[in-house]
Scaffold this motif. Structure first.
Motif, PDB file in Angstrom:
ATOM      1  N   MET A   1      -3.182  -4.648   3.766  1.00  0.00           N
ATOM      2  CA  MET A   1      -1.936  -4.733   3.022  1.00  0.00           C
ATOM      3  C   MET A   1      -1.748  -6.120   2.423  1.00  0.00           C
ATOM      4  O   MET A   1      -1.317  -6.252   1.276  1.00  0.00           O
ATOM      5  CB  MET A   1      -0.762  -4.368   3.935  1.00  0.00           C
ATOM      6  N   ARG A   2      -2.068  -7.132   3.180  1.00  0.00           N
ATOM      7  CA  ARG A   2      -1.927  -8.515   2.704  1.00  0.00           C
ATOM      8  C   ARG A   2      -2.770  -8.721   1.437  1.00  0.00           C
ATOM      9  O   ARG A   2      -2.364  -9.417   0.515  1.00  0.00           O
ATOM     10  CB  ARG A   2      -2.351  -9.488   3.798  1.00  0.00           C
ATOM     11  N   TYR A   3      -3.909  -8.088   1.396  1.00  0.00           N
ATOM     12  CA  TYR A   3      -4.827  -8.224   0.265  1.00  0.00           C
ATOM     13  C   TYR A   3      -4.451  -7.311  -0.909  1.00  0.00           C
ATOM     14  O   TYR A   3      -4.561  -7.699  -2.069  1.00  0.00           O
ATOM     15  CB  TYR A   3      -6.248  -7.910   0.743  1.00  0.00           C
ATOM     16  N   LEU A   4      -3.989  -6.078  -0.613  1.00  0.00           N
ATOM     17  CA  LEU A   4      -3.820  -5.064  -1.645  1.00  0.00           C
ATOM     18  C   LEU A   4      -2.415  -4.938  -2.231  1.00  0.00           C
ATOM     19  O   LEU A   4      -2.251  -4.499  -3.363  1.00  0.00           O
ATOM     20  CB  LEU A   4      -4.261  -3.703  -1.111  1.00  0.00           C
ATOM     21  N   ILE A   5      -1.390  -5.277  -1.470  1.00  0.00           N
ATOM     22  CA  ILE A   5      -0.018  -5.118  -1.968  1.00  0.00           C
ATOM     23  C   ILE A   5       0.398  -6.360  -2.751  1.00  0.00           C
ATOM     24  O   ILE A   5       0.242  -7.487  -2.286  1.00  0.00           O
ATOM     25  CB  ILE A   5       0.962  -4.837  -0.812  1.00  0.00           C
ATOM     26  N   LYS A   6       0.941  -6.111  -3.931  1.00  0.00           N
ATOM     27  CA  LYS A   6       1.393  -7.187  -4.824  1.00  0.00           C
ATOM     28  C   LYS A   6       2.913  -7.136  -4.947  1.00  0.00           C
ATOM     29  O   LYS A   6       3.540  -6.119  -4.660  1.00  0.00           O
ATOM     30  CB  LYS A   6       0.752  -7.035  -6.219  1.00  0.00           C
ATOM     31  N   ASN A   7       3.498  -8.224  -5.423  1.00  0.00           N
ATOM     32  CA  ASN A   7       4.963  -8.303  -5.465  1.00  0.00           C
ATOM     33  C   ASN A   7       5.609  -7.326  -6.449  1.00  0.00           C
ATOM     34  O   ASN A   7       6.789  -7.051  -6.349  1.00  0.00           O
ATOM     35  CB  ASN A   7       5.441  -9.732  -5.710  1.00  0.00           C
ATOM     36  N   GLN A   8       4.871  -6.779  -7.394  1.00  0.00           N
ATOM     37  CA  GLN A   8       5.430  -5.806  -8.327  1.00  0.00           C
ATOM     38  C   GLN A   8       5.272  -4.363  -7.831  1.00  0.00           C
ATOM     39  O   GLN A   8       5.748  -3.432  -8.480  1.00  0.00           O
ATOM     40  CB  GLN A   8       4.795  -5.960  -9.720  1.00  0.00           C
ATOM     41  N   ASP A   9       4.652  -4.159  -6.686  1.00  0.00           N
ATOM     42  CA  ASP A   9       4.364  -2.812  -6.185  1.00  0.00           C
ATOM     43  C   ASP A   9       5.590  -2.102  -5.626  1.00  0.00           C
ATOM     44  O   ASP A   9       6.511  -2.729  -5.086  1.00  0.00           O
ATOM     45  CB  ASP A   9       3.295  -2.862  -5.086  1.00  0.00           C
ATOM     46  N   VAL A  10       5.546  -0.780  -5.745  1.00  0.00           N
ATOM     47  CA  VAL A  10       6.465   0.118  -5.051  1.00  0.00           C
ATOM     48  C   VAL A  10       5.612   0.821  -4.004  1.00  0.00           C
ATOM     49  O   VAL A  10       4.605   1.454  -4.334  1.00  0.00           O
ATOM     50  CB  VAL A  10       7.098   1.140  -6.014  1.00  0.00           C
ATOM     51  N   VAL A  11       6.001   0.681  -2.740  1.00  0.00           N
ATOM     52  CA  VAL A  11       5.218   1.211  -1.624  1.00  0.00           C
ATOM     53  C   VAL A  11       5.916   2.434  -1.036  1.00  0.00           C
ATOM     54  O   VAL A  11       7.116   2.401  -0.753  1.00  0.00           O
ATOM     55  CB  VAL A  11       5.032   0.138  -0.525  1.00  0.00           C
ATOM     56  N   LEU A  12       5.157   3.505  -0.852  1.00  0.00           N
ATOM     57  CA  LEU A  12       5.625   4.703  -0.165  1.00  0.00           C
ATOM     58  C   LEU A  12       4.880   4.763   1.162  1.00  0.00           C
ATOM     59  O   LEU A  12       3.660   4.896   1.191  1.00  0.00           O
ATOM     60  CB  LEU A  12       5.349   5.943  -1.015  1.00  0.00           C
ATOM     61  N   ASP A  13       5.618   4.612   2.268  1.00  0.00           N
ATOM     62  CA  ASP A  13       5.030   4.586   3.611  1.00  0.00           C
ATOM     63  C   ASP A  13       5.279   5.936   4.271  1.00  0.00           C
ATOM     64  O   ASP A  13       6.414   6.255   4.635  1.00  0.00           O
ATOM     65  CB  ASP A  13       5.667   3.451   4.412  1.00  0.00           C
ATOM     66  N   LEU A  14       4.232   6.725   4.426  1.00  0.00           N
ATOM     67  CA  LEU A  14       4.331   8.065   5.000  1.00  0.00           C
ATOM     68  C   LEU A  14       3.997   8.010   6.483  1.00  0.00           C
ATOM     69  O   LEU A  14       2.878   7.688   6.854  1.00  0.00           O
ATOM     70  CB  LEU A  14       3.366   9.015   4.281  1.00  0.00           C
ATOM     71  N   GLY A  15       4.981   8.298   7.329  1.00  0.00           N
ATOM     72  CA  GLY A  15       4.784   8.216   8.772  1.00  0.00           C
ATOM     73  C   GLY A  15       4.968   6.794   9.257  1.00  0.00           C
ATOM     74  O   GLY A  15       4.052   6.190   9.798  1.00  0.00           O
ATOM     75  N   THR A  16       6.147   6.267   9.097  1.00  0.00           N
ATOM     76  CA  THR A  16       6.387   4.840   9.337  1.00  0.00           C
ATOM     77  C   THR A  16       6.296   4.409  10.794  1.00  0.00           C
ATOM     78  O   THR A  16       6.026   3.261  11.076  1.00  0.00           O
ATOM     79  CB  THR A  16       7.736   4.396   8.741  1.00  0.00           C
ATOM     80  N   GLY A  17       6.527   5.339  11.718  1.00  0.00           N
ATOM     81  CA  GLY A  17       6.460   4.958  13.131  1.00  0.00           C
ATOM     82  C   GLY A  17       7.461   3.867  13.452  1.00  0.00           C
ATOM     83  O   GLY A  17       8.639   3.966  13.108  1.00  0.00           O
ATOM     84  N   SER A  18       7.017   2.793  14.055  1.00  0.00           N
ATOM     85  CA  SER A  18       7.904   1.708  14.483  1.00  0.00           C
ATOM     86  C   SER A  18       8.465   0.886  13.333  1.00  0.00           C
ATOM     87  O   SER A  18       9.361   0.086  13.518  1.00  0.00           O
ATOM     88  CB  SER A  18       7.148   0.770  15.429  1.00  0.00           C
ATOM     89  N   GLY A  19       7.917   1.082  12.149  1.00  0.00           N
ATOM     90  CA  GLY A  19       8.388   0.312  10.999  1.00  0.00           C
ATOM     91  C   GLY A  19       7.618  -0.966  10.758  1.00  0.00           C
ATOM     92  O   GLY A  19       7.970  -1.747   9.879  1.00  0.00           O
ATOM     93  N   LEU A  20       6.545  -1.173  11.494  1.00  0.00           N
ATOM     94  CA  LEU A  20       5.780  -2.407  11.347  1.00  0.00           C
ATOM     95  C   LEU A  20       5.186  -2.532   9.945  1.00  0.00           C
ATOM     96  O   LEU A  20       5.352  -3.550   9.282  1.00  0.00           O
ATOM     97  CB  LEU A  20       4.671  -2.485  12.400  1.00  0.00           C
ATOM     98  N   THR A  21       4.510  -1.471   9.469  1.00  0.00           N
ATOM     99  CA  THR A  21       3.868  -1.578   8.159  1.00  0.00           C
ATOM    100  C   THR A  21       4.890  -1.603   7.029  1.00  0.00           C
ATOM    101  O   THR A  21       4.703  -2.319   6.048  1.00  0.00           O
ATOM    102  CB  THR A  21       2.847  -0.435   7.942  1.00  0.00           C
ATOM    103  N   SER A  22       5.983  -0.875   7.167  1.00  0.00           N
ATOM    104  CA  SER A  22       7.012  -0.915   6.122  1.00  0.00           C
ATOM    105  C   SER A  22       7.715  -2.271   6.110  1.00  0.00           C
ATOM    106  O   SER A  22       8.053  -2.792   5.041  1.00  0.00           O
ATOM    107  CB  SER A  22       8.011   0.226   6.288  1.00  0.00           C
ATOM    108  N   THR A  23       7.919  -2.861   7.274  1.00  0.00           N
ATOM    109  CA  THR A  23       8.517  -4.199   7.340  1.00  0.00           C
ATOM    110  C   THR A  23       7.612  -5.212   6.664  1.00  0.00           C
ATOM    111  O   THR A  23       8.063  -6.019   5.846  1.00  0.00           O
ATOM    112  CB  THR A  23       8.771  -4.609   8.810  1.00  0.00           C
ATOM    113  N   PHE A  24       6.333  -5.173   6.986  1.00  0.00           N
ATOM    114  CA  PHE A  24       5.392  -6.115   6.384  1.00  0.00           C
ATOM    115  C   PHE A  24       5.332  -5.905   4.873  1.00  0.00           C
ATOM    116  O   PHE A  24       5.367  -6.866   4.096  1.00  0.00           O
ATOM    117  CB  PHE A  24       4.005  -5.969   7.001  1.00  0.00           C
ATOM    118  N   SER A  25       5.265  -4.648   4.439  1.00  0.00           N
ATOM    119  CA  SER A  25       5.216  -4.337   3.008  1.00  0.00           C
ATOM    120  C   SER A  25       6.439  -4.862   2.278  1.00  0.00           C
ATOM    121  O   SER A  25       6.343  -5.375   1.161  1.00  0.00           O
ATOM    122  CB  SER A  25       5.139  -2.825   2.792  1.00  0.00           C
ATOM    123  N   ALA A  26       7.601  -4.718   2.904  1.00  0.00           N
ATOM    124  CA  ALA A  26       8.854  -5.137   2.276  1.00  0.00           C
ATOM    125  C   ALA A  26       8.930  -6.648   2.071  1.00  0.00           C
ATOM    126  O   ALA A  26       9.686  -7.121   1.227  1.00  0.00           O
ATOM    127  CB  ALA A  26      10.040  -4.657   3.099  1.00  0.00           C
TER     128      ALA A  26
END
Length: 122
Positions: free
Chosen positions: A17-42
């Motif tokens: 995610m650190r490498y692939l997500i850019k500041n202009q991206d809109v991220v759809l997180d399917l199956g967020t679980g604890s929210g760790l990946t959505s928090t990092f993405s945000a």
């Protein structure tokens, strides 16, 4: 809990995610679980939308979002191919994070990916 404290929980996904997500991206997180990946993405992306089918799990993710001072749109729903198409049409994600316990291939076996640049699957 020791993996989470040591920073090893979802470590491979976070590196991607650190490498692939850019500041202009809109991220759809399917199956967020604890929210760790959505928090990092945000912390990186322009917008993050997350979908989770378990009420208690989504509540936990929302608490993590609040604790980390990030804005994530949370949707309580069971993912179906039809819902995925609707979410893609509505939010127009450029990145999709997918951790839905073995059902990934069923959902991704559709022609809905227009505009999606990156899919990260666990």
């Amino acid at each position: 809990m020791n993996k989470l404290i040591a920073g090893k929980w979802e470590a491979k996904n976070i590196r991607l995610m650190r490498y692939l997500i850019k500041n202009q991206d809109v991220v759809l997180d399917l199956g967020t679980g604890s929210g760790l990946t959505s928090t990092f993405s945000a912390k990186i992306a322009k917008k993050v939308v997350t979908v989770e089918h378990r009420v208690k799990t989504l509540d936990y993710a929302k608490k993590n979002h609040k604790l980390n001072n990030v804005d994530v749109e949370c949707i309580l729903a069971t993912l179906t191919p039809e819902l995925l198409i609707n979410l893609v049409e509505k939010f127009k994600p450029t990145v999709i994070l997918c951790d839905i316990e073995g059902d990934e291939l069923k959902l991704l076996d559709n022609e809905w990916t227009t505009g999606v640049r990156t899919i990260i699957m666990e």
